[in-house]
Design a protein around this motif. Structure first.
Motif, PDB file in Angstrom:
ATOM      1  N   GLU A 250      40.158  41.472  50.043  1.00  0.00           N
ATOM      2  CA  GLU A 250      39.171  42.244  50.796  1.00  0.00           C
ATOM      3  C   GLU A 250      37.959  42.584  49.925  1.00  0.00           C
ATOM      4  O   GLU A 250      38.099  42.880  48.737  1.00  0.00           O
ATOM      5  N   GLU A 251      36.808  42.563  50.539  1.00  0.00           N
ATOM      6  CA  GLU A 251      35.582  42.917  49.821  1.00  0.00           C
ATOM      7  C   GLU A 251      35.672  44.352  49.320  1.00  0.00           C
ATOM      8  O   GLU A 251      36.056  45.261  50.055  1.00  0.00           O
ATOM      9  N   GLY A 252      35.366  44.569  48.050  1.00  0.00           N
ATOM     10  CA  GLY A 252      35.398  45.893  47.448  1.00  0.00           C
ATOM     11  C   GLY A 252      36.771  46.333  46.951  1.00  0.00           C
ATOM     12  O   GLY A 252      36.921  47.441  46.447  1.00  0.00           O
ATOM     13  N   ALA A 253      37.766  45.470  47.094  1.00  0.00           N
ATOM     14  CA  ALA A 253      39.137  45.840  46.691  1.00  0.00           C
ATOM     15  C   ALA A 253      39.218  46.142  45.199  1.00  0.00           C
ATOM     16  O   ALA A 253      39.931  47.063  44.793  1.00  0.00           O
ATOM     17  N   ASP A 254      38.525  45.383  44.376  1.00  0.00           N
ATOM     18  CA  ASP A 254      38.558  45.622  42.922  1.00  0.00           C
ATOM     19  C   ASP A 254      38.058  47.020  42.588  1.00  0.00           C
ATOM     20  O   ASP A 254      38.654  47.715  41.760  1.00  0.00           O
ATOM     21  N   GLU A 255      36.985  47.445  43.243  1.00  0.00           N
ATOM     22  CA  GLU A 255      36.438  48.776  42.989  1.00  0.00           C
ATOM     23  C   GLU A 255      37.401  49.864  43.467  1.00  0.00           C
ATOM     24  O   GLU A 255      37.596  50.881  42.794  1.00  0.00           O
ATOM     25  N   ARG A 256      38.014  49.650  44.634  1.00  0.00           N
ATOM     26  CA  ARG A 256      38.975  50.630  45.138  1.00  0.00           C
ATOM     27  C   ARG A 256      40.198  50.713  44.228  1.00  0.00           C
ATOM     28  O   ARG A 256      40.741  51.801  44.002  1.00  0.00           O
TER      29      ARG A 256
ATOM     30  N   GLN B  65      43.393  55.287  49.178  1.00  0.00           N
ATOM     31  CA  GLN B  65      44.532  54.694  48.487  1.00  0.00           C
ATOM     32  C   GLN B  65      45.342  55.740  47.729  1.00  0.00           C
ATOM     33  O   GLN B  65      46.574  55.688  47.734  1.00  0.00           O
TER      34      GLN B  65
ATOM     35  N   GLU C 209      40.234  50.178  40.958  1.00  0.00           N
ATOM     36  CA  GLU C 209      39.827  50.924  39.757  1.00  0.00           C
ATOM     37  C   GLU C 209      39.776  52.424  40.032  1.00  0.00           C
ATOM     38  O   GLU C 209      40.205  53.224  39.208  1.00  0.00           O
ATOM     39  N   GLU C 210      39.279  52.799  41.195  1.00  0.00           N
ATOM     40  CA  GLU C 210      39.233  54.217  41.575  1.00  0.00           C
ATOM     41  C   GLU C 210      40.656  54.776  41.705  1.00  0.00           C
ATOM     42  O   GLU C 210      40.942  55.890  41.266  1.00  0.00           O
TER      43      GLU C 210
ATOM     44  N   GLU D 241      42.648  48.043  51.376  1.00  0.00           N
ATOM     45  CA  GLU D 241      41.725  47.880  52.495  1.00  0.00           C
ATOM     46  C   GLU D 241      40.651  48.963  52.486  1.00  0.00           C
ATOM     47  O   GLU D 241      40.915  50.106  52.121  1.00  0.00           O
ATOM     48  N   GLU D 242      39.483  48.590  52.956  1.00  0.00           N
ATOM     49  CA  GLU D 242      38.378  49.533  53.098  1.00  0.00           C
ATOM     50  C   GLU D 242      38.720  50.563  54.173  1.00  0.00           C
ATOM     51  O   GLU D 242      39.442  50.280  55.119  1.00  0.00           O
TER      52      GLU D 242
END
Length: 158
Positions: free
Chosen positions: A128-134, A96, A136-137, A91-92
């Motif tokens: 959730e939007e942006g979950a893929d980027e989170r 994480q 990877e981080e 989640e944004e």
């Protein structure tokens, strides 16, 4: 049939939702912390017909190993599990990596070799939007590359 897999994570990481999707269990699910106040059990069946028990354990919080909240009672259930499924919400607005460290630290502090149990890491709420980027981080910070990504509202993604 013995308890095989225990789901651990912070409150609202998607543990109960997952259990309701992969078993016939009917845990209470709500959009607020500490919905689960007792462990919920469900039986999952593999495609080859084997079955095993999954325990949805109430969310752990920082200080659980020292008795904060109901942490000690919850951690006792984890002792009986053969493998742990560590759920990390993508989640944004959450850190994480820090959330992952909190759970791992509580398992270490509790002792009983909980931190050494085999673990399956699961990234939840991947819809959730942006979950893929989170995700990877998180992989970069944690060094964990073997992580399963799921979205329980999109059941074919489990």
């Amino acid at each position: 049939m013995s308890l095989k897999a225990g789901i651990v994570g912070l409150p609202n990481a998607g543990k109960s939702t997952f259990l309701s999707v992969v078993t016939r269990a009917n845990p209470e699910i709500a959009d607020y912390p500490f919905t689960t106040i007792v462990p919920n059990l469900g039986v999952a069946e593999s495609k080859d017909g084997r079955s095993f028990v999954i325990a949805d354990l109430p969310g752990l919080i920082e200080g659980a190993a020292e008795g904060k909240g109901l942490g000690l009672r919850f951690l006792r259930h984890v002792e009986r599990c053969k493998v742990l499924m560590h759920f990390i919400s993508m989640e944004e607005g959450q850190d994480q990596y820090q959330n992952y460290l909190i759970i791992e630290d509580e398992l270490k502090k509790y002792g009983s070799n909980l931190a050494k149990k085999p673990k399956i890491f699961v990234a939840t709420k991947m819809d959730e939007e942006g979950a893929d980027e989170r995700l990877e981080e998180f992989k970069k910070k944690s060094g964990i590359n073997d992580i399963i990504s799921i979205s329980c509202i999109m059941e074919n993604n489990i």
